[in-house]
Structures are given as structure tokens and as C-alpha cells.
Design a protein around this motif. Sequence first.
Motif, PDB file in Angstrom:
ATOM      1  N   LEU A 139      -0.234 -62.209  26.938  1.00  0.00           N
ATOM      2  CA  LEU A 139      -1.229 -61.088  26.865  1.00  0.00           C
ATOM      3  C   LEU A 139      -2.630 -61.607  26.525  1.00  0.00           C
ATOM      4  O   LEU A 139      -2.698 -62.591  25.748  1.00  0.00           O
ATOM      5  N   LYS A 140      -3.582 -60.813  26.975  1.00  0.00           N
ATOM      6  CA  LYS A 140      -4.968 -61.312  26.646  1.00  0.00           C
ATOM      7  C   LYS A 140      -5.527 -60.460  25.514  1.00  0.00           C
ATOM      8  O   LYS A 140      -6.520 -61.050  24.875  1.00  0.00           O
ATOM      9  N   ASN A 141      -4.837 -59.492  25.001  1.00  0.00           N
ATOM     10  CA  ASN A 141      -5.161 -58.799  23.920  1.00  0.00           C
ATOM     11  C   ASN A 141      -4.474 -59.125  22.626  1.00  0.00           C
ATOM     12  O   ASN A 141      -3.128 -59.555  22.664  1.00  0.00           O
ATOM     13  N   MET A 142      -4.812 -58.922  21.555  1.00  0.00           N
ATOM     14  CA  MET A 142      -4.043 -58.951  20.281  1.00  0.00           C
ATOM     15  C   MET A 142      -3.232 -57.692  19.956  1.00  0.00           C
ATOM     16  O   MET A 142      -2.383 -57.903  19.180  1.00  0.00           O
ATOM     17  N   GLU A 143      -3.943 -56.550  20.488  1.00  0.00           N
ATOM     18  CA  GLU A 143      -3.169 -55.317  20.358  1.00  0.00           C
ATOM     19  C   GLU A 143      -2.000 -55.068  21.252  1.00  0.00           C
ATOM     20  O   GLU A 143      -2.127 -55.894  22.351  1.00  0.00           O
ATOM     21  N   PRO A 144      -0.993 -54.475  21.125  1.00  0.00           N
ATOM     22  CA  PRO A 144      -0.012 -54.178  22.267  1.00  0.00           C
ATOM     23  C   PRO A 144      -0.665 -53.467  23.182  1.00  0.00           C
ATOM     24  O   PRO A 144      -1.510 -52.621  23.039  1.00  0.00           O
ATOM     25  N   GLY A 145       0.020 -53.468  24.327  1.00  0.00           N
ATOM     26  CA  GLY A 145      -0.273 -52.859  25.580  1.00  0.00           C
ATOM     27  C   GLY A 145       0.993 -52.078  26.223  1.00  0.00           C
ATOM     28  O   GLY A 145       1.931 -52.614  25.922  1.00  0.00           O
ATOM     29  N   VAL A 146       0.754 -51.163  26.874  1.00  0.00           N
ATOM     30  CA  VAL A 146       1.645 -50.462  27.725  1.00  0.00           C
ATOM     31  C   VAL A 146       1.764 -51.197  29.174  1.00  0.00           C
ATOM     32  O   VAL A 146       0.985 -51.152  29.707  1.00  0.00           O
ATOM     33  N   ILE A 147       2.882 -51.841  29.328  1.00  0.00           N
ATOM     34  CA  ILE A 147       3.154 -52.501  30.527  1.00  0.00           C
ATOM     35  C   ILE A 147       3.887 -51.602  31.796  1.00  0.00           C
ATOM     36  O   ILE A 147       3.870 -51.873  32.930  1.00  0.00           O
ATOM     37  N   GLU A 148       4.627 -50.599  31.225  1.00  0.00           N
ATOM     38  CA  GLU A 148       5.580 -49.774  32.275  1.00  0.00           C
ATOM     39  C   GLU A 148       5.762 -48.625  31.633  1.00  0.00           C
ATOM     40  O   GLU A 148       5.841 -48.624  30.404  1.00  0.00           O
ATOM     41  N   MET A 149       6.082 -47.671  32.509  1.00  0.00           N
ATOM     42  CA  MET A 149       6.402 -46.177  31.978  1.00  0.00           C
ATOM     43  C   MET A 149       7.348 -45.629  33.031  1.00  0.00           C
ATOM     44  O   MET A 149       7.094 -45.729  34.314  1.00  0.00           O
ATOM     45  N   GLU A 150       8.389 -45.232  32.590  1.00  0.00           N
ATOM     46  CA  GLU A 150       9.571 -44.723  33.443  1.00  0.00           C
ATOM     47  C   GLU A 150       9.757 -43.113  33.126  1.00  0.00           C
ATOM     48  O   GLU A 150      10.128 -42.889  32.058  1.00  0.00           O
ATOM     49  N   VAL A 151       9.691 -42.447  33.983  1.00  0.00           N
ATOM     50  CA  VAL A 151      10.096 -40.997  33.852  1.00  0.00           C
ATOM     51  C   VAL A 151      11.330 -40.625  34.701  1.00  0.00           C
ATOM     52  O   VAL A 151      11.507 -40.824  35.667  1.00  0.00           O
ATOM     53  N   SER A 152      12.288 -39.954  33.929  1.00  0.00           N
ATOM     54  CA  SER A 152      13.594 -39.822  34.807  1.00  0.00           C
ATOM     55  C   SER A 152      14.005 -38.210  34.129  1.00  0.00           C
ATOM     56  O   SER A 152      13.478 -37.606  33.312  1.00  0.00           O
ATOM     57  N   GLY A 153      14.902 -37.700  34.912  1.00  0.00           N
ATOM     58  CA  GLY A 153      15.231 -36.318  34.918  1.00  0.00           C
ATOM     59  C   GLY A 153      15.358 -35.658  36.190  1.00  0.00           C
ATOM     60  O   GLY A 153      15.103 -36.252  37.555  1.00  0.00           O
ATOM     61  N   PRO A 154      15.606 -34.377  36.314  1.00  0.00           N
ATOM     62  CA  PRO A 154      15.531 -33.601  35.335  1.00  0.00           C
ATOM     63  C   PRO A 154      17.029 -33.572  34.518  1.00  0.00           C
ATOM     64  O   PRO A 154      18.089 -33.793  35.339  1.00  0.00           O
ATOM     65  N   TYR A 155      17.078 -33.212  33.375  1.00  0.00           N
ATOM     66  CA  TYR A 155      18.439 -33.085  32.720  1.00  0.00           C
ATOM     67  C   TYR A 155      18.427 -31.680  31.927  1.00  0.00           C
ATOM     68  O   TYR A 155      17.436 -30.889  31.682  1.00  0.00           O
ATOM     69  N   ASP A 156      19.854 -31.039  32.036  1.00  0.00           N
ATOM     70  CA  ASP A 156      19.862 -29.628  31.474  1.00  0.00           C
ATOM     71  C   ASP A 156      18.883 -28.680  32.184  1.00  0.00           C
ATOM     72  O   ASP A 156      18.139 -27.727  31.581  1.00  0.00           O
ATOM     73  N   ALA A 157      18.647 -28.749  33.505  1.00  0.00           N
ATOM     74  CA  ALA A 157      17.808 -27.912  34.169  1.00  0.00           C
ATOM     75  C   ALA A 157      18.060 -26.496  33.736  1.00  0.00           C
ATOM     76  O   ALA A 157      19.037 -25.824  33.886  1.00  0.00           O
ATOM     77  N   THR A 158      16.993 -25.590  33.564  1.00  0.00           N
ATOM     78  CA  THR A 158      17.043 -23.986  33.334  1.00  0.00           C
ATOM     79  C   THR A 158      16.748 -23.312  34.627  1.00  0.00           C
ATOM     80  O   THR A 158      17.346 -22.139  34.374  1.00  0.00           O
ATOM     81  N   SER A 159      15.922 -23.672  35.128  1.00  0.00           N
ATOM     82  CA  SER A 159      15.563 -22.849  36.466  1.00  0.00           C
ATOM     83  C   SER A 159      14.763 -23.665  37.548  1.00  0.00           C
ATOM     84  O   SER A 159      14.229 -24.898  37.139  1.00  0.00           O
ATOM     85  N   LEU A 160      14.560 -23.006  38.609  1.00  0.00           N
ATOM     86  CA  LEU A 160      13.969 -23.743  39.705  1.00  0.00           C
ATOM     87  C   LEU A 160      12.392 -23.767  39.691  1.00  0.00           C
ATOM     88  O   LEU A 160      11.750 -24.538  40.225  1.00  0.00           O
ATOM     89  N   GLY A 161      11.916 -23.247  38.536  1.00  0.00           N
ATOM     90  CA  GLY A 161      10.557 -23.028  38.359  1.00  0.00           C
ATOM     91  C   GLY A 161       9.677 -22.112  39.025  1.00  0.00           C
ATOM     92  O   GLY A 161       9.090 -22.284  40.052  1.00  0.00           O
ATOM     93  N   GLU A 162       9.793 -20.785  38.846  1.00  0.00           N
ATOM     94  CA  GLU A 162       9.427 -19.692  39.370  1.00  0.00           C
ATOM     95  C   GLU A 162       7.979 -19.707  39.557  1.00  0.00           C
ATOM     96  O   GLU A 162       7.380 -19.158  40.475  1.00  0.00           O
ATOM     97  N   GLU A 163       7.275 -20.390  38.594  1.00  0.00           N
ATOM     98  CA  GLU A 163       5.919 -20.132  38.309  1.00  0.00           C
ATOM     99  C   GLU A 163       5.214 -21.552  39.149  1.00  0.00           C
ATOM    100  O   GLU A 163       4.094 -21.782  38.738  1.00  0.00           O
ATOM    101  N   SER A 164       6.001 -22.314  39.535  1.00  0.00           N
ATOM    102  CA  SER A 164       5.464 -23.539  40.160  1.00  0.00           C
ATOM    103  C   SER A 164       4.413 -23.324  41.227  1.00  0.00           C
ATOM    104  O   SER A 164       4.919 -22.359  41.917  1.00  0.00           O
ATOM    105  N   PRO A 165       3.309 -24.003  41.433  1.00  0.00           N
ATOM    106  CA  PRO A 165       2.414 -23.898  42.356  1.00  0.00           C
ATOM    107  C   PRO A 165       3.149 -23.837  43.826  1.00  0.00           C
ATOM    108  O   PRO A 165       2.715 -23.165  44.648  1.00  0.00           O
ATOM    109  N   SER A 166       4.137 -24.750  43.843  1.00  0.00           N
ATOM    110  CA  SER A 166       4.470 -25.204  45.477  1.00  0.00           C
ATOM    111  C   SER A 166       5.257 -23.593  45.714  1.00  0.00           C
ATOM    112  O   SER A 166       5.418 -23.447  46.923  1.00  0.00           O
ATOM    113  N   ARG A 167       6.243 -23.489  44.645  1.00  0.00           N
ATOM    114  CA  ARG A 167       7.134 -22.098  44.980  1.00  0.00           C
ATOM    115  C   ARG A 167       6.236 -20.725  45.244  1.00  0.00           C
ATOM    116  O   ARG A 167       6.432 -20.127  45.993  1.00  0.00           O
ATOM    117  N   GLU A 168       5.054 -20.675  44.535  1.00  0.00           N
ATOM    118  CA  GLU A 168       4.320 -19.574  44.719  1.00  0.00           C
ATOM    119  C   GLU A 168       3.495 -19.501  45.963  1.00  0.00           C
ATOM    120  O   GLU A 168       3.402 -18.558  46.743  1.00  0.00           O
TER     121      GLU A 168
END
Length: 832
Positions: free
Chosen positions: A376-405
Amino acid sequence: MMMYSRRCAILKATLRTATIPLGLALVLSLSLSVAERRQAAAEATPSKSAASSTAPFQRLIDRYCVSCHNEELNTASFRLDNIDLAHVSENGEIWEKVIHKLRTEEMPPIDRPQPSKGARRALLSHLATTLDEVATTDPDPGRPAVHRLNRSEYANAVRDLLALEIDSHDFLPSNGADFGFDNIADSLNLSPMLLERYMAAASKISRLAIGDIHLRPSATIYTAPKALLQMDRMGKDFSFGSRGGMSARHHFPLDGEYVVKIDVESPRSDQPSDLFQRSDAPEQLDVRLDGERIDVFNIGKPKTGQWSYEKNGFAEEKPADKEDLANWWGARTLEVRFPAKAGTHAITTTFLKRTLAYEGVRPRNLPAFYDYLGLLKNMEPGVIEMEVSGPYDATSLGEESPSREKVFSSYPTSPEDELKAATKILSTLAREAYRRPVTPGDMDTLLTFYAEGHSEGGFEAGIQFALERILVSPSFLFRVELQPTGIVAGEAFELTDIELASRLAFFLWSSIPDEELLQIAERGELRNPGVLEGQVRRMLADARSESLVDNFATQWLYLRNMEAVTPDVNIFPDFDGNLREAMRRETELFFSSQLREDRSVPELLSANYTFLNHRLAEHYGISDIYGSHFRRVELDDPNRGGLMGQASIWTVTSYATRTSPVKRGKWILENLLGSPPPSPPDGVPPLPEPSKDTEGLTTRQLFEKHRADPGCASCHIKMDPLGFALENFDAIGKWRTHSSFGLALDTTGTMPDGTLMEGPSGLRSVLMDNDTEFTRTAVKKLLLYALGRGIEYYDQPAIRKIMRDSASDDYRWSSIILGIVNSTPFQMRRSS
């Protein structure tokens, strides 16, 4: 099985309904002074009839041109001994070449007898006037191939049609880049494999737009650039007072819970031990969704003397000895679960910036090559990767989402209303997607697909399946311009207002027409006085016109190549991901400001300002610029003004280990002066790389040895002086006065016409003295991009007209764009 049968049905319907055959489907002043006319006439012939006859000009051609351009010698690319000026229109292609070579003084060759300037201008005036008159009475607008949406256009069209942001790189392969641009129709063919990709994309996009409550969880990984320093605020998506991290715009398909996993890496045991001095203070990792905090992680050494990772009051402690510390800090995955609404949101992870001053002396960062050693070039920690997963326990289709509107412009209140609502929804979507009014045949096809989907999953499943069909329709994927029935072969005809609106939208927005433009076109009012100009100005003021920067400027100026440049880390240890991004962003912001402020096109060369952040300002040796954000900076250094002083240009035209006067000179000739040199002959040896054998030679001296070959000299005599003048900029655009071996640089140059220049500022002055030719080149590049085809000889009268008309407005961008939109090749088409 259902998905397979649906895809087969879509494929068959697509092929069945695709009845449109894919194969079908600087100006010089024309007025001369009296003295110039007399001089030209005297040189050509003493006859009093010279002004009204082609004979004097024919004598000029015979005297200065035919000696090379003849059948016997065969030393030129075209002949002039078998054609005459009395029938210019019959040999337009050849005469346009003559005009270009006379105007740029490439012909006659510098070592041959030259006509006087007056005679040259008189001949140019005659040829241009004659060809322009022919183009007025018998226009040839060309005939572009059927244009498939490229990757960028496809993503923008989906965005505007469905209010859904997608990364088209996930769905479609890269496009070709004929003539330097990726929207050239001839290179946008459709193979069976690509059709499969479009079908798979349509299936996924339609489900994302509408939502699927039974959608299985999936994960998307976002990775930080390997050589990116995380020392400061990383951009506008990051909160003030933050440091490092990464941000991504992620589409959340349903209302439900999602998990983000963040990989954090910090100094390890294989780094110098004094770097551990800075780890005495805790770090806070902030996780936000659309700017609102989701959670914060405390990482570091609390007062107890134990190293810990803490979240929500639960702490896991580690002994503070260096061996365990290295394992603890080397890499760590942090995780948080959070609720999110359906739609596209910005998820950001960043560290809160510490403002304390720590004891001890330590380097601010390590050289860039540490990263290639896995450090690493820095002495401070850095974020090297981010993983987003889901949906879990979905509650609805998202009636107010821009695409559905956007999709559900109507919704049934009872089963009896479903067909009526479906008809309204699909006709609205199809009209916008197809960029024209829908036909009964269109609706029959879409309602058939709706019925099939409805039979298996109800109303929304029917809409989703019909939307899938829209997204693979030839009317969506292709820009088709039909010729009127009964028209004579080869005849020019005007595009319909609908087709013109589509051309206009893809030119200025790289996307489909909006409702206002489409309505005007449907009423047949787009060509009414003032209407077309008003729409052009409205569209240029819209944020979507930034596509002219993203898709036109980045390709014209080679900015897209910045991602691929890899300067040698041993020679240029300061080059990193931050500098790479800053270089590109400077030129993008500069071009955008020129366009937004409607500046004169030549100001791209003459401007005395740019956009800098601290990293780039430091690279340029400019002080008192702090922070990662870009701001407009007035320049007092003539070497840094305009495009000619920007590091991005000279980095993409260099090699990994050294500068390249040839690549730089060729870039100027091709992109700024419109006179690209021919390809080098076979068997030309490359320039030797820097080594002990060449240690005593500058790049200029190496090229002078290379240019001694007569086969190389004819092209290098034009390219090399341009490149030599830029030797003060090293291979990453940093100013220097000596070569890497400590040799003083000679940045003087002499052009073939004898023009002298020295250094970048001298070259800039030479180009500004010839700014009309630069403007002509910009017009040609922009017209090429607007038409989606190569520029042909029959387009030159249109280019001359654009130049004439915009000259009175100082060649402002709006005048040139309006000139292109009003031009014959943009508004017309030749029949097959």
C-alpha cells in the motif's frame, strides 16, 4: 423452460417483424484583392479573358501539378493530366483533394517551384466556388448505413425510456472505433451472438424496471483502482471531511434489506516499520446511502491498549504486538445490513479524515511502484473492494421507484380494465422507444406478448414480457431512415421530421428524443422558422448534452486511452490512479466549459485557464491549490494554456518509458490540422528504446538518425518538428528542461514552409496563427460524429458553408452545431 421458450418467441418475432433490410436500412476567403487577381492573371496568362475562362487555371495546374500527377511518372495518388477544369463536377473527388493540398500547402512539394500566393488563392477560389455551386443544385448528402445503437446510446436510451440507470458494460461488448469514433454505422453490425446479448439484456432490464418479488439475491462487486491513493476526499459523492473510500451507483431492484461488505486494507508487516507509528489513532469508516449514514465502524487502538474492530458496541480485541497487528491490519472485511427502497442509489464508504498532527517524521506516501509489489502507498487504511448483495426479506416491488412510475403510466382498478391499461402503457413506451408514432401492427405484436405473459403471471408479468419485446425490436435497436416510394435511384431526399428529430437527439444527447421534441416532429413543425434552432439551443442547455463531452470529446482527443496508459513505474514513480483521473478530468471539464459558455472553437487552443485539483496542480508546479475538488484556475504560463498544455494529451501520445515526437506530431496533424500522414511503409525499424547504447543521445538525436532514411523523411519532416517542440513535457506531461539522462533539450523546430518555433508556447502560437484550419478540422470531426459515417469528398461543400456561416459569429460552438444540423448531409439522404 419458460425463459427459454420466451426467448425463442422473442427471437422468432424479431426476425419475423424485421422487414427492414439492414443493408438498405478554415474556409478561404473567396474574394481577392485587385492586386492579387492581377498577379494571378499575369502569372497564368496575359489574356484579358482570364477572369471568365478556366484556361488560366488550367495553365497553373499544367505548370505546377501535372509534372508529378501524370500517367507516365505515376508518382502521385491521383492524375491531373487526363481531366480538365471545364468539367470540375465530373471529377469532384479529385478536385477536393487538390483543394486540400493547395490550402495546406502540401502541393506542390516544398522542393518544387511554387505558384504565387495570389495564384494559389485564385485557383482555390475557382475550384471551391464551382464545386459549391454544383452541390447547391445537385446535392449529394450521402447514404449512411442502418445505425445500431452503440453501447453508450443503448444505456442512455434505457435511462430515458425507463428511468433506469444501467452499466452497459455488463450487458454488451465494446464497439468498434472506425474513424476514431464508436458510433460509425458501418462498424455497428449485428451478429447472432450479439443478438443473444441484446435478448439477455432485455430480459434483465425489463425485470429490473418492473420488479420481481421472487427475485433471488445476487451480488455486485465494485473494485477501487489498484493505483489509487486514498489520502483525501475522493469526489463530489463523498462528504466533506472524508478521506479515501469508494462510491458506486447501485440499482436496488426491490424494497428490502441489502448487505454491503467492505474490504479494508492497511499497512502490513512487509512495509517499513516506521509506518506503524501512525496507527496509534483509531479510524472511523463511514457507510452512507444517498448521503445518509447507514453505519460507522471504529477501527484502531482504544485507550485500553488493545487493537479492536468495533461496530454497534461489540468489540473484538487483538494484542498490540506487531506480528498480530500486521495480520489484523493487513486485510479486513466489514459488513453491514440495511434496508433500501427500490431504485438506483449512491452507496459510499469512506474514512472520516483525521486532523490531528502525529509525532515523528514519516513520508506522506510511498512511491507508486510499491503498489505493484503488493504494498500500500499510504499509512492509513484504504477501501479496496465493496460488495453489495440482496435483496433479502423483500417487502414490496417498490411502488415509488422511478422506473415503475415511468412504466406504469396507467394501472387497472379491476380485471376488466387490464387490457385498456396495458394498451396505454405499451403504446406510450413503444412510441418513445421507437421514436415515432406506433402502428396497429406494432400494437398487435406487443399485445400478443402481453397476453402470453399475462397468462402465466398476471398483469405486471404481461407488461414485463411486452417490454422485453420492445427492447429487442429493430425499431428500438436500429435507427432506420426509409426512402419515399417511387423515388429515383441516387436521388437526394429530405428526412422526415421524425427521422430528423432522432438524428438530432442522438447527435446532442446520444439518446432518444424527449417528449417535447417528439411532439414537434409528429406535428411536422420541426423545420418551421426558428423551431429547429430553438430545439437545438434547448437541448444544448440540457444536462444530457454532456454526452458531447463523454462521447465526442473523449474520442476526438484520445482521452479514453487514459485508462490504458501504463507509464513505467521505475521511471515515473509519481504516476498513480489519482493523477490519471485528474488528467482526464481536467480536459473533460475544460471542454465542457467551452461548450457550456459557447466559446469560440479556436479558444480550445488559446484559452488561458484550466481546471485543477491539488494533485494535478502539484504535478504542474502550481502552488496554492488544495483539496481533491477541481476549480477553475487562471494561468499565467503560456506553456500550459489551452489543450496544448494539458498532461492528458501528452500522456496518451507517449510510450511507457519515453516521449514520442512522432506520436505527438501525428496527433496534431490528424486531430488539430486535419492532415493525417500516411501509414509508414513496411519494414521501417522502430526507434530504439533508451539503453546504455543510446545513453548519450536525446530523443531528438535518435529521431534525426531515424529520419536520415529517405523513405521516412517525407512524413517525418512534417511530424517531427511538432513533436520536438513538445519535448519539455515528459511522458506524463510534467515540465522538464533536461532529458532523463540529464541532457539539455532542444525544442526548436522548423516546419516544411520555413516557419520557426520553439517550445510548447511557440507551437501554440503557430497553431493559433492557423486557427481557421484547426476550426475546419473540429467541424469535420463533429460532422463525422453527428452523421455516424466517414467524411466524403461530397461533404466538403457543406463544411465550407458551415465555416462561412459561423465565421461571423467567431466560430462559436452553437453556430457550428447549428450549421451541422442545418447542413445537407444532416437533413437529407441519398436513395439507394
